[in-house]
Every structure is written in C-alpha cells, then in structure tokens.
Design a protein around this motif. Structure first.
Motif: not given
Lengths: 75, 442
Positions: A1, A3-6, A8-10, A12-13
């Motif tokens: 993995m 890209t840091n998915l977390i 990315e999530g933030f 998006f948020m």
C-alpha cells in the motif's frame, strides 16, 4: 500500500463536509432572501379579514338561538 | 362446353400434382428434422434417463454442485457458495422475512429484497444470471441507476418543504448529520490501512453513504461505485433505517441535558404557496452551479416536488406518490435481491459493511445533536437539540423519533414539524454528499 489511505479519507471528509455546508449555507441565505422578496412583492391575499365578520355573525346567531330556546321553555 | 371441362380437368391435375410435390418436400424436411433431433437428443435407456434427471434436481445440486456452474457474473464459484452457502443465504432471507413481517422492518423494500435473495440462491435455474428474470431486472434499472432515481421522484412528490422554509437555519443540522458519511469513510480507510479488510476508496465511499440514511441514494452510489457490494449495502441501509427508533434515542439522551430536551421552539411562520413553488427551482439551480454531479438525484427529487407544489397536475402527482413508486419499489427490491447470491454476500466484507453502517448511523445522529447544541451558543431562537438527530435523512422516521423523545420529557412539546426541517435538509445534504463522492471518482 503506497498511498496513505487514512490521509485520503480525511481529504475526502474535508472536501465532502465543506461542500455540503457551503451548499446548505448558501441555500439558507437564498431561502431567507426569497422569503423577503416574495413577502414584499407577492404577498398572499390575507384570509384574516374574512374570519372577523363571521365571528360577529356567530354571536348574533347564538344570541338568537338562546333567546328562542328561552322563549320555547317559558312558553 | 367440352373445352371448358377439359380445361378444368387439366387445372385439377396440375393442382394435385403440385400438391404431391409439396407433400414430398414436407416429408423430406421432417426426415431431416428428426435426423437433426437425434443429434442433440440421443435415445437412452430408461434407467439412464432417471439418473440424468436426478442429477438435475435441487437436492443433488446442493450436495454435489455442478463443476461447470458459473456465478451470475459469469465467474467460477467455490463449492461452498454453490452448496452450503446457498442454504445459509436462503435461511438469511427467511430471517429477513421475519424481520419485515413480524417486526415491521421497512417491509415495503425488505420483503422484495429478501424474496429476490431467495430466488437468486436457487441452483441451476440461474434466475439472477444474465438471462434469468432477476438478472434482466437488474440490467434494466439498477446497473444504469434508473430505479433509485424514479424512487427519488416519488419521495420528492411526498416531501413538504414548508417546515424547512419557515426555519431555514435548521438546514445546518441536516448538513452536520452528513458527518456520519465521511466519518465512516475515514473509519473504513483506517481498517483498510491496518490490513483488516481490503476495501478500495470506491468501496469505502459506497459503504459510508449508508450514513446518509437514504435508501435510494445508497443504492444509487453503490451501483455506481461498487456494484459487487450492492446487496450488503442495501440490506444494511434499509435494516438500519428501520432500526432508527432503536439506534437514535440512546445517543440523543446521552448527548443532551434534561433542560435542553425541554426547550420549546417558537411556532413556525406561515409559508406562502409561491415560496414552496419557487424553492425546488432555486435548490436545483444552486446544485447546477455548485455541483452538477449531484443533479441526477436533486433534479429528480425537485421534479417530483415541483409537480406536487404546482397544484395543477394532481394526476401526475398522484401517480408519482403511489402507483409509480410502488411499481418501481417492487423492481428495485427484486433487483437488489439478485445481489444476495451466496458467492457475493457470504464474504467477510459483509460483516464489516454491517458494522460500519451502524457506526455511520450513530455518528450522523451524534453530529446532528451536537450541531444543534453548537448553534444554541449563538444568540437567536433556541433549538431543541433533539431535532438534530433528524438531520440523518430517513424521512419521516427520524423526525418522529425526535418528537417521541421530546414528548417523553414534556408532553406538550410537539417537535414533529420542527424536526421535519432538518429531516428534508438531510435528504438534500446526502444527495450533495453523494454528488461529491461521484465527482471525486469521475
């Protein structure tokens, strides 16, 4: 993995909540402006005037009925 | 005279001759036909016919699945999802029947979904496959997102924006509740980063939209971003919407004080008919300017609402609210049910979707209540924080829950109409959130 998915999530948020709030806040202002414009230029015909004389009529009718009942009982 | 008779005879002979020719031709063609039949249908001894038939029964198909049977998407399946998995799924659909009938969990959608799931798990028949009728329904209206859009038109025709228009501020509560969507998205990404699940960003977005508490929006997004998870997402979304009266009150009580729950709100002002008529056009125009990706949902919703508020197309309004939405609900349910096949539903991801879905609901509820408390810090009319929970869409269930909890503390405090404001704003909010998610992947 890679890209840091977390992260990315933030991202998006931030974008998502930002858009939702901007949209709704603009909508609130537009709603308030719309209410003022419509109230000022296109007011609804007031229905209150029609009810006022009706009340008066009721009173006289009630008075007539009570008088009639009284008359009937006494007579 | 004689001449005419001769001519007649000649004609008769000619006719009969062609007739014989035709008969001969027919005989040869039947011969070739039967020869052709014998190629595909070979005569077999009766015992072999019986064993052949037994192999095509459901009992054998469950115990000894055919090796060449493919899933609805045309991929090979494991023996588990052809045999025992299907039996487990059929039992799960029975559980859904029970929830819908005995417990009243959104029966209008849960029953068609569950029965669709039952049909989709039948071996050999391939009802959910590309040529089965469930597969055809799915292709006709779900894979192209048509059915959720039509449902949205009907919901628009049923919605009254009056309470929102008379107290526009409450729209912010409907915005805050969308935190459930994006909070869950982060949660899903944390799970993925730590390696518990293998959700992609698209899949996580589709799951988190459950927090919008809006069935058609969830289905719309799921079919667009992660159709392989549609069954689980739809089931989670509708079953949690039915559980709103159980999930929300404890969160609402935990976050508010007794005094806050008793706040009485000022009576709503009268909203003129013209305001209600202009509002759908105004919101749609805003959506066009800010986020065209959200206009399929908002446009359909406002179309239904506009027809209703116009007051001149009572027949169309009636059709949208009743017959059309009922017909489409049947097809939507069956189409979603086709995704409850064992090979797609009995995967570990389903459990995570169920768990993330309920977290999304809880976070959305909490965010709405906290937003109301935050707004009370500013001068102006006070807001009862109990209506904040109605910011998750779930119209009108969430507003009724606000009203019910409010009445428990003050029997004269009617919050229902006040809660309808954030409730319908929540529908707009989740449609905008859905538009953002779509635009991010476009």
């Amino acid at each position: 993995m890679e890209t840091n998915l977390i992260l990315e999530g933030f991202k998006f948020m931030g974008l998502g909540m930002g858009t939702v709030f901007v949209f709704l806040i603009v909508m609130i202002f537009v709603m308030q402006a719309m209410a003022k414009v419509i109230d000022r230029f296109f007011p609804e015909p007031q229905a209150a005037d029609a009810t006022a004389p009706a009340k008066k009529d009721n009173k006289t009718i009630i008075a007539a009925i009570t008088a009639a009942i009284k008359h009937h009982r006494e007579g | 005279m004689k001449n005419i008779v001769l001519k007649f005879l000649a004609l008769f002979m000619l006719l009969s001759f062609t007739n014989v020719m035709a008969n001969e031709h027919a005989a040869t063609s039947t011969q070739t036909m039967s020869a052709h039949q014998e190629e595909t249908y070979q005569s077999k001894p009766f015992s072999e016919m019986i064993t052949g038939f037994l192999k095509s029964t459901g009992i054998v198909a469950f115990i000894h699945p055919r090796a060449d049977e493919l899933s609805a998407t045309g991929k090979p399946m494991s023996d588990f999802s052809k045999g025992l998995g299907r039996i487990i799924m059929i039992l799960i659909t029975f559980l859904l029947f029970w929830l819908a009938i005995a417990k009243g969990f959104e029966p209008l959608l849960l029953l068609p979904i569950a029965f669709g799931g039952f049909l989709a798990n039948i071996p050999i028949a391939g009802i959910a496959g590309p040529h089965g009728f469930l597969g055809v329904i799915y292709e006709a209206g779900l894979s192209n997102e048509l059915f959720p859009i039509i449902i949205f038109m009907g919901v628009g025709a049923m919605t009254d924006f009056g309470p929102l228009l008379s107290n526009p501020k409450t729209a912010l509560l409907g915005g805050a509740a969308q935190f459930g969507i994006f909070g869950t998205l982060v949660g899903a990404m944390v799970l993925a980063q730590m390696g518990y699940v293998d959700f992609t960003l698209k899949q996580a977005s589709a799951i988190s939209i459950i927090g919008g508490a809006d069935g058609p929006t969830s289905i719309f997004i799921a079919t667009k971003l992660a159709p392989e998870l549609l069954g689980a997402i739809a089931v989670a979304s509708y079953s949690y919407m039915a559980m709103v009266p159980i999930i929300q009150p404890p969160i609402m009580r935990a976050l508010t004080t007794e005094a806050e729950r008793k706040i009485k709100m000022t009576t709503l002002r009268h909203v003129s008919r013209l305001e209600k008529l202009v509002f759908p056009i105004v919101v749609l125009s805003l959506a066009i300017l800010v986020l065209p990706e959200s206009t399929p949902l908002i446009g359909a919703f406002m179309f239904g609402n506009f027809l209703k508020e116009s007051g001149v197309v009572e027949r169309l309004n009636d059709t949208l609210q009743n017959s059309l939405i009922n017909i489409v609900t049947i097809f939507l349910g069956l189409g979603v049910g086709s995704k409850l096949a064992a090979d797609q539903f009995l995967v570990p991801e389903t459990l995570f979707i169920m768990a993330l879905g309920i977290i999304a609901f809880g976070v959305g509820t909490a965010a709405g209540v906290l937003m109301a408390k935050f707004m009370n810090l500013f001068p102006g009319h006070k807001i009862n924080p109990l209506i904040g929970s109605a910011g998750v869409s779930a119209v009108p269930m969430a507003a009724r829950v606000s009203n019910k909890v409010g009445m428990e503390y003050d029997r004269t405090n009617m919050l229902l109409m006040h809660a309808m404001g954030p409730n319908v704003a929540g529908v707009i909010g989740s449609a905008v959130a859905a538009g953002v998610l779509i635009s991010l992947f476009a």
